[in-house]
Write a protein that holds these residues in place. Structure first.
Motif, PDB file in Angstrom:
ATOM      1  N   ASN A   1      14.729  -7.442  47.882  1.00 46.16           N
ATOM      2  CA  ASN A   1      15.040  -7.982  46.350  1.00 46.16           C
ATOM      3  C   ASN A   1      13.495  -8.526  46.105  1.00 46.16           C
ATOM      4  OD1 ASN A   1      17.735  -7.293  46.179  1.00 46.16           O
ATOM      5  ND2 ASN A   1      18.402  -9.404  47.010  1.00 46.16           N
ATOM      6  N   LEU A   2      13.122  -7.884  44.981  1.00 45.39           N
ATOM      7  CA  LEU A   2      11.678  -8.261  44.510  1.00 45.39           C
ATOM      8  C   LEU A   2      11.605  -8.744  43.291  1.00 45.39           C
ATOM      9  CD1 LEU A   2       8.391  -8.186  44.996  1.00 45.39           C
ATOM     10  CD2 LEU A   2       8.731  -5.860  44.020  1.00 45.39           C
ATOM     11  N   TYR A   3      11.114 -10.027  43.321  1.00 48.74           N
ATOM     12  CA  TYR A   3      11.346 -10.566  41.696  1.00 48.74           C
ATOM     13  C   TYR A   3       9.834 -11.138  41.437  1.00 48.74           C
ATOM     14  CZ  TYR A   3      12.473 -13.975  37.874  1.00 48.74           C
ATOM     15  OH  TYR A   3      12.562 -14.272  36.566  1.00 48.74           O
ATOM     16  N   THR A   4       9.426 -10.949  40.186  1.00 50.02           N
ATOM     17  CA  THR A   4       8.075 -11.261  39.539  1.00 50.02           C
ATOM     18  C   THR A   4       8.227 -11.794  38.354  1.00 50.02           C
ATOM     19  OG1 THR A   4       7.142  -9.097  40.251  1.00 50.02           O
ATOM     20  CG2 THR A   4       6.135 -10.285  38.613  1.00 50.02           C
ATOM     21  N   CYS A   5       7.664 -12.958  38.180  1.00 48.19           N
ATOM     22  CA  CYS A   5       7.630 -14.062  37.076  1.00 48.19           C
ATOM     23  C   CYS A   5       6.883 -13.395  35.881  1.00 48.19           C
ATOM     24  CB  CYS A   5       6.953 -15.289  37.400  1.00 48.19           C
ATOM     25  SG  CYS A   5       8.223 -16.515  37.787  1.00 48.19           S
ATOM     26  N   GLY A   6       7.573 -12.878  34.941  1.00 48.95           N
ATOM     27  CA  GLY A   6       7.122 -12.128  33.939  1.00 48.95           C
ATOM     28  C   GLY A   6       6.438 -13.011  32.799  1.00 48.95           C
TER      29      GLY A   6
ATOM     30  N   ASN B   1      13.663   0.052  49.848  1.00 50.10           N
ATOM     31  CA  ASN B   1      14.165   0.277  48.687  1.00 50.10           C
ATOM     32  C   ASN B   1      14.209  -0.963  47.916  1.00 50.10           C
ATOM     33  OD1 ASN B   1      15.455   1.659  46.594  1.00 50.10           O
ATOM     34  ND2 ASN B   1      17.558   1.235  47.653  1.00 50.10           N
ATOM     35  N   PRO B   2      13.052  -1.229  47.186  1.00 49.85           N
ATOM     36  CA  PRO B   2      13.046  -2.405  46.438  1.00 49.85           C
ATOM     37  C   PRO B   2      13.708  -2.323  45.236  1.00 49.85           C
ATOM     38  CG  PRO B   2      10.832  -1.494  46.984  1.00 49.85           C
ATOM     39  CD  PRO B   2      11.766  -0.382  47.165  1.00 49.85           C
ATOM     40  N   HIS B   3      14.470  -3.650  44.988  1.00 46.17           N
ATOM     41  CA  HIS B   3      15.192  -3.900  43.519  1.00 46.17           C
ATOM     42  C   HIS B   3      14.316  -4.641  42.867  1.00 46.17           C
ATOM     43  CE1 HIS B   3      18.667  -5.646  41.138  1.00 46.17           C
ATOM     44  NE2 HIS B   3      17.787  -5.068  40.592  1.00 46.17           N
ATOM     45  N   TRP B   4      13.550  -4.307  41.890  1.00 46.19           N
ATOM     46  CA  TRP B   4      12.321  -5.102  41.376  1.00 46.19           C
ATOM     47  C   TRP B   4      12.773  -5.580  39.939  1.00 46.19           C
ATOM     48  CZ3 TRP B   4       6.895  -2.566  39.657  1.00 46.19           C
ATOM     49  CH2 TRP B   4       5.876  -3.702  39.531  1.00 46.19           C
ATOM     50  N   VAL B   5      12.782  -6.822  39.681  1.00 46.53           N
ATOM     51  CA  VAL B   5      13.366  -7.758  38.653  1.00 46.53           C
ATOM     52  C   VAL B   5      12.221  -8.551  38.041  1.00 46.53           C
ATOM     53  CG1 VAL B   5      14.856  -9.396  37.730  1.00 46.53           C
ATOM     54  CG2 VAL B   5      15.640  -7.727  39.439  1.00 46.53           C
TER      55      VAL B   5
ATOM     56  N   GLU C   1      10.526   1.486  36.844  1.00 46.14           N
ATOM     57  CA  GLU C   1      11.158   1.083  38.278  1.00 46.14           C
ATOM     58  C   GLU C   1      11.607  -0.416  38.155  1.00 46.14           C
ATOM     59  OE1 GLU C   1      11.684   2.952  40.827  1.00 46.14           O
ATOM     60  OE2 GLU C   1      10.825   4.587  39.389  1.00 46.14           O
ATOM     61  N   ILE C   2      11.160  -1.430  37.108  1.00 47.48           N
ATOM     62  CA  ILE C   2      11.487  -2.430  36.739  1.00 47.48           C
ATOM     63  C   ILE C   2      12.835  -2.655  35.940  1.00 47.48           C
ATOM     64  CG2 ILE C   2      10.781  -4.770  36.064  1.00 47.48           C
ATOM     65  CD1 ILE C   2       7.677  -3.472  36.171  1.00 47.48           C
ATOM     66  N   GLU C   3      13.489  -3.714  36.512  1.00 47.98           N
ATOM     67  CA  GLU C   3      14.807  -4.075  35.671  1.00 47.98           C
ATOM     68  C   GLU C   3      13.964  -5.442  34.993  1.00 47.98           C
ATOM     69  OE1 GLU C   3      19.270  -6.059  35.879  1.00 47.98           O
ATOM     70  OE2 GLU C   3      18.255  -5.470  37.575  1.00 47.98           O
ATOM     71  N   PHE C   4      14.114  -5.332  33.658  1.00 49.13           N
ATOM     72  CA  PHE C   4      13.382  -6.296  32.866  1.00 49.13           C
ATOM     73  C   PHE C   4      15.019  -7.213  32.300  1.00 49.13           C
ATOM     74  CE2 PHE C   4      10.149  -3.473  32.451  1.00 49.13           C
ATOM     75  CZ  PHE C   4       8.777  -4.373  32.863  1.00 49.13           C
ATOM     76  N   ILE C   5      14.702  -8.541  32.371  1.00 53.03           N
ATOM     77  CA  ILE C   5      15.896  -9.487  31.930  1.00 53.03           C
ATOM     78  C   ILE C   5      15.306 -10.316  31.045  1.00 53.03           C
ATOM     79  CG2 ILE C   5      17.874 -10.835  32.515  1.00 53.03           C
ATOM     80  CD1 ILE C   5      17.885  -9.601  35.066  1.00 53.03           C
ATOM     81  N   LYS C   6      15.598 -10.283  29.692  1.00 51.64           N
ATOM     82  CA  LYS C   6      15.312 -11.031  28.829  1.00 51.64           C
ATOM     83  C   LYS C   6      16.121 -12.723  28.958  1.00 51.64           C
ATOM     84  CE  LYS C   6      13.848  -7.952  25.240  1.00 51.64           C
ATOM     85  NZ  LYS C   6      14.353  -7.307  23.704  1.00 51.64           N
TER      86      LYS C   6
END
Length: 415
Positions: free
Chosen positions: A6-11, A42-46, A97-102
């Protein structure tokens, strides 16, 4: 073996154009994703898109007027979201590859999260109608507020207002001074400055979320309560944003769960600041640059990516036009060398066949590159690439195959 990660990036906060310092953090996050993928995980990138905050609301009202509503906010932020996506594509960041969440998409989850914090005693509604996080209560139960900054962060500081503290000891704005340890807003009650941009809730009332709660909830929602393996962001977010993220999530977990080993994040990775001519980037200093500014001067976005890869993400980068010029020349030189290698591939390579098997030679270089990239040491990884280019014991075909493999990580579109 579970290879999921699980990979999270502050957008971004999509209220204006992202500057090149902001973009450094996303290039770094892309490198992390590529490196983990390369290593067989297998990163899940959000990544969150902050389309609800002080600045997005302020700018929406400036554009649409004092009667602006939620739909106007979405129109305004969508414009900058699309420009942001365009910047990511130009930098060869793996946007698909990024799951973007507003934030605007998870308002009900944010409201539910805050209500749970109230029920657990870690949040309270104040006289102004807003709901605040109780840092004092959190510190009493967990004892490590600000630990992400360092062990001595709290020395000499007074924290929190507490539910009975004075209004002056609370902070309602999203961004505040780095040494301000006051209780911060989770839900801001509606006022005139918000126009018609608000959401209703039977407990919280009319209002909208504070900035810090947004990332906590998006992490929790996207990964379904699982631990975030890697959380990336710029170093300027360590406090208060990431510090508050931790506090909110741990408060939801509860002290018993945290003491038993339940973690919000396993590894925090923060990219350092980008300076411009040795100074902090600011419009007032006339040194504020976007990717479009670089392109207008004839520079490739990938030359900027190449410039950043020459330095560790842990080090400050001093951006100058001279350094970008040098990076562009170096990047173009790499491309020319590879074009030459491609032209040589059609020739008879058996005349200079190496004594050691081609597979063994290639594996040695690949292992060296992989070891360096496993620690995100891109400067050394680029040195290995240069070694491959000039290697006498590699055929043109081997060189091209290796560099194509390397570029899966570097993302420079070399081949």
């Amino acid at each position: 073996m579970d290879l999921k990660l699980n990979l999270y990036t502050c957008g971004p906060t999509v209220y204006n154009l992202a500057h090149i310092g902001n973009l450094r953090a996303y290039i770094f996050a892309d490198l992390v994703y590529r490196a983990k993928k390369f290593a067989g995980q297998n990163p899940h990138w959000v990544m969150n898109l902050t389309d609800v905050d002080d600045k997005t609301i302020r700018n929406t009202i400036e554009e649409f007027g004092k009667e602006a509503g939620i739909e106007d906010l979405k129109k305004y932020t969508e414009k900058y979201t699309e420009i942001f996506f365009d910047d990511l594509n130009k930098l060869n960041i793996l946007i698909k590859e990024i799951e973007f969440i507003k934030v605007s998409e998870v308002i009900p989850q944010i409201q539910d999260f805050i209500v749970q914090l109230i029920e657990k005693g870690y949040a309270y509604q104040a006289e102004d109608g807003s709901t605040y996080f109780n840092i004092e209560k959190y510190q009493q139960d967990f004892g490590h507020y600000g630990a992400l900054v360092g062990e001595k962060f709290l020395e000499g500081k007074k924290i929190g207002a507490g539910s009975t503290g004075s209004p002056q000891a609370r902070v309602k704005v999203d961004e505040y001074e780095k040494d301000n340890l006051s209780d911060f807003a989770l839900w801001k009650t509606r006022d005139e400055s918000d126009a018609n941009i608000f959401w209703s809730h039977p407990v919280l009332g009319d209002g909208r979320p504070g900035w810090h709660i947004e990332c906590s909830v998006i992490n929790d929602t996207a990964f379904k309560g699982e631990t975030t393996d890697i959380h990336t962001g710029g170093i300027d977010l360590i406090f208060p944003h990431h510090t508050n993220e931790i506090a909110q999530i741990e408060a939801l977990f509860g002290p018993e769960a945290v003491r038993a080993g339940k973690k919000f994040v396993n590894e925090w990775l923060h990219s350092e600041h980008l300076l411009v001519d040795g100074k902090k980037m600011a419009k007032s200093a006339n040194n504020f640059y976007t990717l479009a500014d670089l392109e207008e001067k004839g520079y490739s976005p990938l030359a900027y990516r190449y410039l950043l890869l020459q330095t560790s993400y842990k080090q400050k980068v001093n951006f100058t036009w001279a350094s970008l010029e040098s990076a562009q020349k170096g990047y173009e030189n790499l491309k020319k060398k590879l074009e030459k290698i491609k032209s040589e591939i059609s020739r008879d390579e058996t005349l200079n066949e190496p004594k050691v098997s081609p597979q063994e030679i290639s594996s040695t270089y690949l292992a060296d590159f992989s070891q360096k990239i496993s620690t995100l040491n891109t400067a050394s990884a680029l040195a290995t690439l240069q070694t491959v280019l000039s290697a006498q014991n590699l055929s043109p075909t081997q060189k091209l195959e290796l560099i194509t493999k390397f570029d899966e990580i570097l993302g420079l579109k070399l081949t």
